[in-house]
Write a protein that holds these residues in place. Structure first.
Motif: not given
Length: 625
Positions: A534-538, A550-558, A564-572
């Protein structure tokens, strides 16, 4: 110094001294042996203690050896008549002339590398004292000998050289003794020079009156000269005496003023004595008296001008230091401190001085445990040179060093060229875990740096206080920020992570452990928190936020993989706040999309259940139950 060497040297010299006065018939052999033993002692001291500059001591040893050669040939010429006696007498005269030349060169070379002679004011005081002492010697001893027609020309020249050369040697040695009166080596040299001068004056007086004979008490002065200089060379301090030292402050002390006053009144005093003498007579040489008086006045006026100039420079430095303190008091960032330091140092140096100002920053070497804790603040030191070697100054001692530019790191020496000397001051102490440090380097002439050294140290100390104040303010702001983020993040569902410019985690809120399935360690690399897949998306999100000015925010989903092998869907959401003093990093806010969608579904069901169709369904279920 081995005690047995000194004891043996003194025992041998005592035996030879007793032989000189006990058996004057073979005095030539005894004086030659005394000279050989004294020169050998100086040579042994040079070999044993290894002074950094051997030339002064070699010149002094050569002078003692030439004096011994002159004494031997003089004693032989007194007992030889004819052409052979004349040759021996000529050799003795040449040896005596070489003696004072070598001794004067050695003493001046020795004092030139010490603070007593490198200080201009001290040098002027010494020259005034030399001129007036030489005038008195000329008036009382040399002048009558020169005007005496009974003496041959060679004897007159020899008496003149002995008198004036002895004055130069003894005055310079006494000046050095006044600057380091507790040093055994200096005391030995001063005692020897004074004894030789007294013996020369006594010899000249006796020669004029026809009362000089072998075994005369004046010979005791030459004997003390040989013994004292040998003892001085055997002492370990002889190596330290040949070490360069910086000139001290130009203090107008009472002793200096008194000596200057006495020397300036010497010529009027001699004229008054002549006027009130029982049989008034002209001075031996009025031209010499007039020249000495004029030279003394010129030196005294130069001394006064230098004092006035030094006072003006001190006032200028005081005003510059006051302005520097006010500017550093208002500095709020490291870049402002660096700019104030450059400006203040430039104002402290004399106007028109060619100089270079540079900051040396030390980076951790390979294998060092850690990276700079604040790379952004390190980059504020401009102009800078990054070196991997330790800086040539101890920042904890807050003491500057003045050293030749050629002895610095090659990268630093190239930037400071063509300045002959550099002042190095520790400006920022190394961080315990970072191994970094910052030093201020000022390249200019050595004398200019020595004059401004104390003032630059004050500026460096004020800059250090400003840096500590800025660091304390930022630390307090960081603690307040962490306390606020902990309070907000503890009551909200979002997790907050701050990543520094060095890709290390500066802060992680408590909900991060639930989202990522592990406890984020502060100062750990974010790559240790995220699975390698997952390093690439980060990296993509962090790079996009860093590209926005300008310091504005960037939105993304990871979609991150937990340990433990499970996945988590995050809004960043990521914002670049590395230039904000209280943050200094990239701020990432995480929201669990699975929890958010579950909450949205529950809210939708509640709205449907509370609507009119929902109430009808609940009424029908109760009616047909």
């Amino acid at each position: 110094m081995p005690r047995r060497v000194l004891t043996g040297y003194l025992a041998v010299q005592a035996v030879l001294g007793a032989a000189v006065f006990g058996a004057p018939a073979v005095a030539a052999a005894w004086w030659g042996a005394i000279g050989v033993v004294s020169v050998t002692a100086v040579g042994w001291g040079i070999h044993r203690h290894r002074p950094p500059r051997r030339l002064p001591w070699l010149l002094l040893a050569g002078g003692a050896g030439a004096l011994a050669v002159g004494d031997v040939h003089y004693e032989l010429s007194r007992r030889t008549v004819g052409a052979t006696g004349d040759v021996l007498s000529l050799i003795a005269d040449l040896a005596y002339l070489a003696t004072f030349g070598l001794l004067a060169a050695g003493v001046l070379s020795l004092t030139r590398i010490t603070a007593a002679s490198r200080d201009r004011s001290a040098l002027l005081d010494t020259l005034v004292l030399v001129v007036m002492t030489g005038l008195v010697t000329w008036t009382l001893v040399v002048g009558p000998a020169v005007t005496d027609v009974a003496l041959p020309a060679t004897e007159k020249a020899l008496l003149a050289v002995q008198g004036l050369g002895g004055v130069l040697v003894v005055v310079v040695m006494l000046r050095l003794a006044a600057a380091a009166w507790r040093d055994p080596t200096v005391i030995g040299l001063a005692v020897g020079a004074t004894s030789m001068f007294a013996a020369d004056v006594w010899y000249a007086t006796a020669e004029l009156n026809g009362g000089w004979q072998p075994g005369h008490p004046a010979e005791l002065g030459w004997y003390v000269f040989y013994v004292s200089w040998g003892v001085a060379a055997l002492h370990p301090n002889m190596a330290r005496l040949a070490t360069r030292s910086d000139p001290g402050p130009d203090d107008i002390v009472a002793m200096r003023v008194g000596l200057l006053t006495i020397t300036c009144l010497t010529v009027p005093f001699l004229l008054v004595i002549q006027a009130f003498a029982a049989e008034p007579a002209e001075l031996p040489d009025g031209l010499v008296t007039a020249a000495a008086a004029g030279l003394t006045m010129l030196l005294a006026v130069t001394r006064v001008v230098d004092s006035v100039t030094g006072h003006r420079a001190a006032v200028h430095r005081e005003r510059s230091l006051r302005s520097a303190g006010m500017r550093l008091l208002s500095a709020t960032t490291t870049a402002q401190v660096a700019e104030m330091v450059r400006r203040s140092v430039g104002e402290l140096l004399p106007a028109g001085t060619d100089h270079q100002i540079l900051f040396a920053v030390r980076r951790p070497v390979a294998g060092a445990g850690g990276e700079p804790s604040d790379p952004e603040s390190v980059a504020d030191w401009q102009p800078q040179v990054v070196v991997g070697d330790p800086l040539p100054v101890d920042a904890a001692r807050r003491r500057t060093r003045i050293m030749p530019t050629r002895l610095l790191h090659p990268d630093l020496a190239d930037r400071l060229t063509p300045a002959p000397a550099a002042l190095v001051a520790g400006l920022a102490a190394p961080a315990p875990s970072a191994g970094t440090g910052t030093a201020l380097l000022v390249g200019a002439a050595g004398g200019v740096l020595a004059a401004c050294r104390d003032a630059i140290e004050v500026v460096v100390a004020q800059a250090a206080l400003a840096l500590h104040r800025i660091a304390a303010t930022e630390e307090a702001a960081r603690r307040d920020r962490d306390r606020y983020l902990n309070l907000v993040a503890g009551t909200a569902g979002d997790a907050v992570v701050i990543v520094g410019a060095d890709d290390r985690i500066r802060y992680a809120s408590p909900p991060c452990s639930r989202l990522f399935g592990l406890e984020p360690a502060v100062l750990a690399d974010w790559r240790d928190l995220v699975h390698p897949a997952d390093h690439a998306q980060v990296s993509r999100t962090l790079g996009a936020a860093g590209d926005r000015d300008d310091g504005s925010a960037v939105g993304d989903q990871w979609v991150l993989r937990r340990p433990d092998g499970s996945h988590v869907l995050l809004e960043v959401r990521c914002r670049d706040l590395r230039r904000v003093p209280g943050v200094r990093g990239l701020v990432l806010t995480f929201s669990d999309l699975a929890d958010q969608r579950r909450r949205d579904s529950e809210l939708a069901l509640r709205r449907i259940d509370r609507s009119a169709p929902g109430q009808n369904r609940r009424s029908l279920r109760r009616r047909f139950r």
